[in-house]
Design a protein around this motif. Structure first.
Motif, PDB file in Angstrom:
ATOM      1  N   ALA A  26       1.645   0.709  -1.941  1.00 25.54           N
ATOM      2  CA  ALA A  26       0.586   0.288  -1.029  1.00 25.54           C
ATOM      3  C   ALA A  26       0.609  -1.224  -0.839  1.00 25.54           C
ATOM      4  O   ALA A  26       0.497  -1.727   0.290  1.00 25.54           O
ATOM      5  CB  ALA A  26      -0.772   0.738  -1.564  1.00 25.54           C
ATOM      6  N   ALA A  27       0.771  -1.969  -1.934  1.00 23.94           N
ATOM      7  CA  ALA A  27       0.803  -3.431  -1.836  1.00 23.94           C
ATOM      8  C   ALA A  27       1.971  -3.908  -0.985  1.00 23.94           C
ATOM      9  O   ALA A  27       1.856  -4.889  -0.229  1.00 23.94           O
ATOM     10  CB  ALA A  27       0.888  -4.032  -3.237  1.00 23.94           C
ATOM     11  N   ALA A  28       3.105  -3.210  -1.092  1.00 25.82           N
ATOM     12  CA  ALA A  28       4.276  -3.599  -0.295  1.00 25.82           C
ATOM     13  C   ALA A  28       4.011  -3.449   1.192  1.00 25.82           C
ATOM     14  O   ALA A  28       4.637  -4.131   2.012  1.00 25.82           O
ATOM     15  CB  ALA A  28       5.481  -2.751  -0.707  1.00 25.82           C
ATOM     16  N   ARG A  29       3.078  -2.574   1.566  1.00 25.75           N
ATOM     17  CA  ARG A  29       2.701  -2.382   2.966  1.00 25.75           C
ATOM     18  C   ARG A  29       1.421  -3.136   3.314  1.00 25.75           C
ATOM     19  O   ARG A  29       0.852  -2.921   4.389  1.00 25.75           O
ATOM     20  CB  ARG A  29       2.546  -0.887   3.270  1.00 25.75           C
ATOM     21  N   ASP A  30       0.972  -3.968   2.381  1.00 23.68           N
ATOM     22  CA  ASP A  30      -0.235  -4.775   2.563  1.00 23.68           C
ATOM     23  C   ASP A  30      -1.486  -3.909   2.691  1.00 23.68           C
ATOM     24  O   ASP A  30      -2.399  -4.216   3.456  1.00 23.68           O
ATOM     25  CB  ASP A  30      -0.102  -5.707   3.770  1.00 23.68           C
ATOM     26  N   TYR A  31      -1.522  -2.818   1.923  1.00 25.49           N
ATOM     27  CA  TYR A  31      -2.710  -1.980   1.837  1.00 25.49           C
ATOM     28  C   TYR A  31      -3.357  -2.169   0.470  1.00 25.49           C
ATOM     29  O   TYR A  31      -2.664  -2.266  -0.543  1.00 25.49           O
ATOM     30  CB  TYR A  31      -2.363  -0.498   1.997  1.00 25.49           C
ATOM     31  N   ALA A  32      -4.680  -2.216   0.446  1.00 26.55           N
ATOM     32  CA  ALA A  32      -5.415  -2.206  -0.812  1.00 26.55           C
ATOM     33  C   ALA A  32      -5.576  -0.758  -1.280  1.00 26.55           C
ATOM     34  O   ALA A  32      -5.400   0.185  -0.500  1.00 26.55           O
ATOM     35  CB  ALA A  32      -6.778  -2.855  -0.635  1.00 26.55           C
ATOM     36  N   LEU A  33      -5.906  -0.584  -2.559  1.00 21.78           N
ATOM     37  CA  LEU A  33      -6.028   0.758  -3.135  1.00 21.78           C
ATOM     38  C   LEU A  33      -7.372   0.912  -3.824  1.00 21.78           C
ATOM     39  O   LEU A  33      -7.764   0.085  -4.644  1.00 21.78           O
ATOM     40  CB  LEU A  33      -4.899   1.001  -4.140  1.00 21.78           C
ATOM     41  N   ALA A  34      -8.077   1.997  -3.497  1.00 21.14           N
ATOM     42  CA  ALA A  34      -9.333   2.357  -4.161  1.00 21.14           C
ATOM     43  C   ALA A  34      -9.110   3.666  -4.915  1.00 21.14           C
ATOM     44  O   ALA A  34      -8.616   4.637  -4.344  1.00 21.14           O
ATOM     45  CB  ALA A  34     -10.450   2.531  -3.137  1.00 21.14           C
ATOM     46  N   VAL A  35      -9.466   3.688  -6.202  1.00 21.78           N
ATOM     47  CA  VAL A  35      -9.216   4.843  -7.049  1.00 21.78           C
ATOM     48  C   VAL A  35     -10.543   5.517  -7.397  1.00 21.78           C
ATOM     49  O   VAL A  35     -11.487   4.853  -7.822  1.00 21.78           O
ATOM     50  CB  VAL A  35      -8.479   4.441  -8.342  1.00 21.78           C
ATOM     51  N   VAL A  36     -10.603   6.843  -7.228  1.00 19.39           N
ATOM     52  CA  VAL A  36     -11.779   7.598  -7.644  1.00 19.39           C
ATOM     53  C   VAL A  36     -11.318   8.782  -8.485  1.00 19.39           C
ATOM     54  O   VAL A  36     -10.255   9.357  -8.249  1.00 19.39           O
ATOM     55  CB  VAL A  36     -12.628   8.102  -6.456  1.00 19.39           C
ATOM     56  N   THR A  37     -12.096   9.124  -9.485  1.00 21.45           N
ATOM     57  CA  THR A  37     -11.811  10.306 -10.300  1.00 21.45           C
ATOM     58  C   THR A  37     -12.754  11.437  -9.901  1.00 21.45           C
ATOM     59  O   THR A  37     -13.890  11.191  -9.470  1.00 21.45           O
ATOM     60  CB  THR A  37     -11.982  10.007 -11.794  1.00 21.45           C
ATOM     61  N   VAL A  38     -12.258  12.658 -10.039  1.00 24.39           N
ATOM     62  CA  VAL A  38     -13.074  13.829  -9.724  1.00 24.39           C
ATOM     63  C   VAL A  38     -13.930  14.136 -10.941  1.00 24.39           C
ATOM     64  O   VAL A  38     -13.433  14.567 -11.977  1.00 24.39           O
ATOM     65  CB  VAL A  38     -12.195  15.039  -9.376  1.00 24.39           C
ATOM     66  N   GLY A  39     -15.205  13.908 -10.816  1.00 24.42           N
ATOM     67  CA  GLY A  39     -16.123  14.148 -11.926  1.00 24.42           C
ATOM     68  C   GLY A  39     -16.830  15.479 -11.781  1.00 24.42           C
ATOM     69  O   GLY A  39     -16.354  16.401 -11.113  1.00 24.42           O
ATOM     70  N   GLU A  40     -17.998  15.580 -12.398  1.00 26.73           N
ATOM     71  CA  GLU A  40     -18.754  16.827 -12.390  1.00 26.73           C
ATOM     72  C   GLU A  40     -19.212  17.219 -10.988  1.00 26.73           C
ATOM     73  O   GLU A  40     -19.427  18.400 -10.706  1.00 26.73           O
ATOM     74  CB  GLU A  40     -19.969  16.697 -13.314  1.00 26.73           C
ATOM     75  N   ARG A  41     -19.351  16.250 -10.093  1.00 27.16           N
ATOM     76  CA  ARG A  41     -19.820  16.563  -8.741  1.00 27.16           C
ATOM     77  C   ARG A  41     -18.714  17.114  -7.846  1.00 27.16           C
ATOM     78  O   ARG A  41     -18.981  17.538  -6.720  1.00 27.16           O
ATOM     79  CB  ARG A  41     -20.434  15.317  -8.106  1.00 27.16           C
ATOM     80  N   GLY A  42     -17.474  17.080  -8.310  1.00 29.77           N
ATOM     81  CA  GLY A  42     -16.395  17.721  -7.578  1.00 29.77           C
ATOM     82  C   GLY A  42     -15.691  16.837  -6.577  1.00 29.77           C
ATOM     83  O   GLY A  42     -16.025  15.659  -6.388  1.00 29.77           O
ATOM     84  N   ILE A  43     -14.726  17.443  -5.898  1.00 31.21           N
ATOM     85  CA  ILE A  43     -13.863  16.657  -5.019  1.00 31.21           C
ATOM     86  C   ILE A  43     -14.565  16.267  -3.719  1.00 31.21           C
ATOM     87  O   ILE A  43     -14.236  15.246  -3.113  1.00 31.21           O
ATOM     88  CB  ILE A  43     -12.551  17.418  -4.740  1.00 31.21           C
ATOM     89  N   SER A  69      -7.197  -1.053   6.270  1.00 30.68           N
ATOM     90  CA  SER A  69      -5.967  -1.247   5.484  1.00 30.68           C
ATOM     91  C   SER A  69      -6.231  -1.027   3.995  1.00 30.68           C
ATOM     92  O   SER A  69      -5.708  -1.726   3.137  1.00 30.68           O
ATOM     93  CB  SER A  69      -5.378  -2.647   5.726  1.00 30.68           C
ATOM     94  N   THR A  70      -7.063  -0.044   3.718  1.00 34.90           N
ATOM     95  CA  THR A  70      -7.339   0.394   2.350  1.00 34.90           C
ATOM     96  C   THR A  70      -7.117   1.895   2.279  1.00 34.90           C
ATOM     97  O   THR A  70      -7.580   2.635   3.141  1.00 34.90           O
ATOM     98  CB  THR A  70      -8.787   0.078   1.946  1.00 34.90           C
ATOM     99  N   ILE A  71      -6.389   2.323   1.261  1.00 36.05           N
ATOM    100  CA  ILE A  71      -6.200   3.758   1.047  1.00 36.05           C
ATOM    101  C   ILE A  71      -6.804   4.142  -0.297  1.00 36.05           C
ATOM    102  O   ILE A  71      -6.965   3.309  -1.181  1.00 36.05           O
ATOM    103  CB  ILE A  71      -4.718   4.168   1.114  1.00 36.05           C
ATOM    104  N   GLY A  72      -7.122   5.418  -0.437  1.00 37.52           N
ATOM    105  CA  GLY A  72      -7.722   5.910  -1.666  1.00 37.52           C
ATOM    106  C   GLY A  72      -6.741   6.713  -2.487  1.00 37.52           C
ATOM    107  O   GLY A  72      -5.723   7.199  -1.990  1.00 37.52           O
ATOM    108  N   LEU A  73      -7.052   6.858  -3.766  1.00 33.93           N
ATOM    109  CA  LEU A  73      -6.306   7.723  -4.672  1.00 33.93           C
ATOM    110  C   LEU A  73      -7.309   8.588  -5.420  1.00 33.93           C
ATOM    111  O   LEU A  73      -8.228   8.066  -6.055  1.00 33.93           O
ATOM    112  CB  LEU A  73      -5.478   6.903  -5.654  1.00 33.93           C
TER     113      LEU A  73
END
Length: 321
Positions: free
Chosen positions: A86-103, A61-65
């Motif tokens: 996401a919170a309204a559906r009771d999902y947690a959120l993990a955020v990652v940025t695309v850095g030099e190593r790519g997607i 129940s965790t999704i990423g961004l």
């Protein structure tokens, strides 16, 4: 004391096993019973422990961004919208940025956190199109050409741009110049496409677009190349802010000498001087659609393609002639 399944079961008049089935999204529950259990959960403030749910369902129940940057207003607004959806559906959120190593590295980091799926946002979508998504990671891509590999949710950028240009032409301008977004941006390309289509529909001359990078500084710098413009469609509100300041510094009045329309309707657009006519993106609806499509994919649904409409908000910067 924490609310237990037994508390919910007593409140709803069902067994604890039925409450468990509802909590885990099992289809083996009568719709009326499901509503009664969900109401009891809401009334009691019940929240299932994520670790326990993961053990039962195999899902966290965790999704990423996945984002390239959070510096732009549009991306930060989308972060807020997706987080709330996401919170309204009771999902947690993990955020990652695309850095030099790519997607690929961004996807690997999300998988290491055990996410059930991810939303890929705006500028990062071009990178996502160049790689095959991990087979065990459900994806929803915001603003992308059609792709059968994942769900796509997008704003009707072209339609919004056409409305903006048609508005300026209706005020008597012979043509409309365009300060476009960066090469490689799907949103920028779609807004430019809408601008071109509106001019073609009207039989108006099509000036060469000037290109910025979404920042107000690039909007300010672009005015030197727009000295012949009497009407200007700017691809986002941040660049429009720089345009308004540069025009003022050059002694050109808005809207009397140059009519200006932006895109996004950011929170401060109405506070610009003059207040900015702009195309409103519904970030809340866009974020909600992205999360809904992702949850549906996680639960076994087929990929979808959705477009969220825009609306033109007319303020003083476009004026009249």
């Amino acid at each position: 004391m924490p609310v237990s399944m037994a508390d919910v079961a007593r409140r709803a008049g069902v067994s604890a096993q039925t409450v468990s089935r509802v909590a885990n999204g099992s289809p083996r529950v009568d719709p009326g019973t499901r509503l009664r259990v969900e109401k009891a959960m809401g009334d009691l403030g019940y929240r299932m422990h994520r670790a326990a749910r993961a053990l039962r369902t195999g899902q966290t129940s965790t999704i990423g961004l996945v984002v390239s940057t959070l510096a732009s207003v549009g991306n930060s607004r989308m972060l807020q919208a997706i987080s709330e959806a996401a919170a309204a559906r009771d999902y947690a959120l993990a955020v990652v940025t695309v850095g030099e190593r790519g997607i690929r590295d961004a996807f690997a980091r999300l998988r290491s956190q055990g996410v059930d799926g991810a939303v890929v946002l705006n500028e990062a979508t071009e990178l996502a199109r160049d790689v095959d998504p991990p087979a065990d990671l459900h994806l929803v891509v915001v603003d992308s050409p059609a792709d059968a590999r994942y769900s796509i949710v997008q704003t009707d950028h072209a339609g919004g741009a056409r409305a903006a240009v048609a508005h300026l032409l209706s005020l008597g301008h012979d043509t409309v110049h365009h300060l476009a977004g960066p090469v490689g941006s799907f949103a920028a390309a779609e807004r430019e496409r809408g601008w071109r289509a509106a001019l073609a529909d009207a039989g108006a001359a099509m000036p060469d677009p000037v290109r910025g990078d979404w920042t107000s500084a690039s909007g300010y710098a672009a005015v030197d190349d727009l000295d012949r413009a009497t009407a200007l469609f700017v691809a986002n509100d941040q660049m429009a802010l720089g345009v308004l300041r540069a025009l003022t510094d050059a002694g050109r009045r808005v809207p009397e000498d140059v009519a200006v329309v932006g895109f996004d309707d950011i929170v401060d657009a109405a506070q610009y001087r003059p207040p900015l006519t702009t195309v409103r993106q519904d970030f809340d609806e866009l974020g909600g659609c992205a999360v809904a499509a992702l949850v549906a994919a996680i639960e076994g649904g087929a990929p979808v393609a959705e477009s969220v409409p825009t609306s033109l908000v007319v303020r003083a910067s476009s004026g009249s002639r």
